[in-house]
Write an enzyme that holds these catalytic residues in place. Structure first.
Site, PDB file in Angstrom:
ATOM      1  N   GLY B  36       0.818  -1.210   0.000  1.00 45.79           N
ATOM      2  CA  GLY B  36       0.000   0.000   0.000  1.00 45.79           C
ATOM      3  C   GLY B  36       0.853   1.261   0.000  1.00 45.79           C
ATOM      4  N   HIS B  37       1.931   1.240   0.795  1.00 47.00           N
ATOM      5  CA  HIS B  37       2.842   2.389   0.822  1.00 47.00           C
ATOM      6  C   HIS B  37       3.522   2.558  -0.539  1.00 47.00           C
ATOM      7  CE1 HIS B  37       2.288   2.379   5.163  1.00 47.00           C
ATOM      8  NE2 HIS B  37       2.922   3.529   5.210  1.00 47.00           N
ATOM      9  N   ARG B  38       3.955   1.438  -1.100  1.00 47.63           N
ATOM     10  CA  ARG B  38       4.671   1.486  -2.370  1.00 47.63           C
ATOM     11  C   ARG B  38       3.764   2.039  -3.479  1.00 47.63           C
ATOM     12  NH1 ARG B  38       9.292  -1.140  -4.732  1.00 47.63           N
ATOM     13  NH2 ARG B  38       9.880  -1.909  -2.701  1.00 47.63           N
TER      14      ARG B  38
END
Lengths: 304, 202
Positions: B36-38
């Site tokens: 999700g961060h990526r």
């Protein structure tokens, strides 16, 4: 139901139990650490841990959402009648346990990076085999290799001149650098051997030994005790938030090593080390060794 | 008295909190971890759930799919340090105010917490059934293509905690402070233990 289906169901039910309840040695060890803890925040965190264990028992749910990648360490009798189909039976048991518990989907295929959604995949579950000549029984440890507590794992080949002192430094550096994020108090397994691979495998076997067990070799036992004492004095505390102690235990397993190398491996288990040990006979009767305590009310264990 | 924060969170609500303080959260959060961060930072794709003033939880839950909706089975925090490479930029781009996870985070996150007024908090690791019991409702899911652990699960929580502040809005970092302390003691202990294990055939 065929015998194979019966065996699959027995093992699947055991995997579900291991997800929901800590083994007796880990539970008892944590209770002792809680009693010895003096710092208020650390005491509050131990209370959170035991409240969570009780809720998991009451609601029949996995203690931790990370139910890991399932690994089997098998000690198989060469006369155990289901040897030929055992790996397939264990894969089916993991599938069944994933559904019924439920376990989190933790198997991601390499390169495609797709989660299989079943907890079965290439080399998953993982098997380590030892054969027991003449025996008709199967004994095994099942272990949930979680992400957080797998992260600190490493191995390295030292120069023999670095000696056992070099092993101490490598272990302490690893635990302070990475172990504090891996849900302490940890079970620390240290392997000593010739190459990176054997040291790593031995460290895993060391980590799987029951909390409170001591290596029968007197010098290894001294080193276990001294490393435990040393790590405890650092005061990492539960979940790395500082406290009176740091670890549940330190275990060493070793093999003889090449004169030109001294390899060290490290594997750690988190406070919620979920390991189960059982023996199954050829008639499929079985005994669970790791989970003999009955219902745990208010955090107190009751023997059978 | 429990110190309960309710979303949406303003700067004023968190600016006086300091590392080591214990708080609880009521309101909305999204789970968000490695993938999700990526996606948010590298691909610049925003989830439909607006993160400004909200909280994210570094966690990959176990969820049972029901005929209508979902049931939260088990949801504890995951190792926050894995998200260090993306978190500062994530905070800057989204305006998220509370990052909840396990273990500490690094200097980039601490700097972002100071600049953009956000907190990193620790939920007791492994206490996943307790955490599940504090989730009132799973209101949605995004990025389900990541699989169950990595998807963004949108949650309404009630008195979610205890949350121990580990990075505050001044950029103080509890785990970094502890690490310095542990490292000082570590050197002494290595010396002491090493003197007990000089095994050789000599």
């Amino acid at each position: 139901m065929t015998k194979e289906q019966q065996l699959t169901a027995t093992i699947a039910d055991f995997i579900s139990l291991v997800a929901k309840r800590l083994p007796d040695d880990v539970f008892t060890g944590l209770k002792e650490l809680q009693r010895e803890e003096k710092q208020p925040l650390a005491q509050a965190l131990y209370q959170c841990i035991f409240d969570n264990l009780e809720l998991a028992e009451t609601l029949q749910r996995p203690i931790c959402q990370d139910t890991g990648l399932v690994q089997f360490f098998l000690r198989a009798g060469t006369q155990f009648p289901y040897l030929d189909s055992l790996e397939e039976i264990l894969r089916q048991a993991v599938l069944k346990a994933t559904e019924q518990t439920p376990l989190r989907h933790n198997v991601v295929e390499a390169f495609s990076e797709q989660n299989t959604g079943t907890n079965v995949g290439t080399g998953a579950p993982w098997f380590e085999w030892e054969l027991v000549p003449g025996s008709q029984a199967l004994s095994f440890d099942v272990y949930f290799a979680g992400g957080g507590c797998s992260l600190p794992g490493r191995s390295k080949v030292l120069m023999p001149s670095e000696g056992y002192e070099g092993i101490v430094k490598y272990v302490f550096d690893t635990i302070v650098d990475w172990g504090i994020n891996a849900c302490p108090p940890l079970v620390v397994g240290v392997g000593i051997g010739t190459c990176a691979a054997t040291a790593a495998v031995l460290s895993k076997k060391a980590m799987l030994r029951p909390v409170g067990s001591v290596n029968p070799d007197p010098k290894a036992a001294v080193m276990e005790q001294e490393m435990r004492r040393g790590l405890d004095r650092i005061g990492i505390g539960p979940l790395g938030m500082t406290g009176s102690k740091s670890v549940q235990d330190v275990h060493i397993e070793f093999a003889s090593h090449h004169p030109a190398t001294l390899a060290v491996g490290i594997t750690v288990g988190c406070w919620a080390t979920r390991r189960g040990t059982m023996t199954i006979q050829s008639d499929l009767s079985y005994e669970i060794h790791s989970h003999k305590q009955q219902k745990r009310k208010n955090g107190q264990e009751e023997g059978i | 008295m429990k110190n309960v924060l309710t979303t949406p969170i303003s700067d004023a609500m968190i600016q006086d909190l300091r590392i080591g303080d214990v708080i609880y959260l009521s309101g909305m959060m999204a789970t968000c971890r490695d993938d999700g961060h990526r996606r948010r930072v590298e691909s610049g794709i925003s989830p439909a759930f607006a993160l400004e003033g909200m909280s994210i939880l570094h966690a990959g839950p176990i969820i049972k799919v029901r005929d209508k909706g979902w049931e939260m089975i088990s949801i504890g925090p995951t190792t926050s340090r894995r998200m260090e490479a993306f978190e500062a930029e994530f905070i800057r781009q989204t305006g998220v105010k509370l990052i909840i996870g396990k273990g500490g985070m690094g200097p980039d996150t601490a700097e972002a917490c100071k600049t953009y007024k956000a907190l990193h908090c620790v939920y007791p690791g492994g206490c996943a059934v307790t955490a599940a019991s504090q989730v009132e409702e799973i209101t949605g899911v995004e990025w389900e293509d990541f699989g169950m652990p990595e998807a963004l699960w949108i949650l309404r929580v009630k008195e979610f905690g205890p949350l121990i502040v580990s990075i505050d809005t001044q950029g103080n970092n509890l785990f970094e402070q502890n690490r310095v302390l542990f490292n000082q003691k570590k050197e002494e202990e290595i010396q002491r233990v090493a003197s007990q294990v000089h095994f050789s055939h000599g």
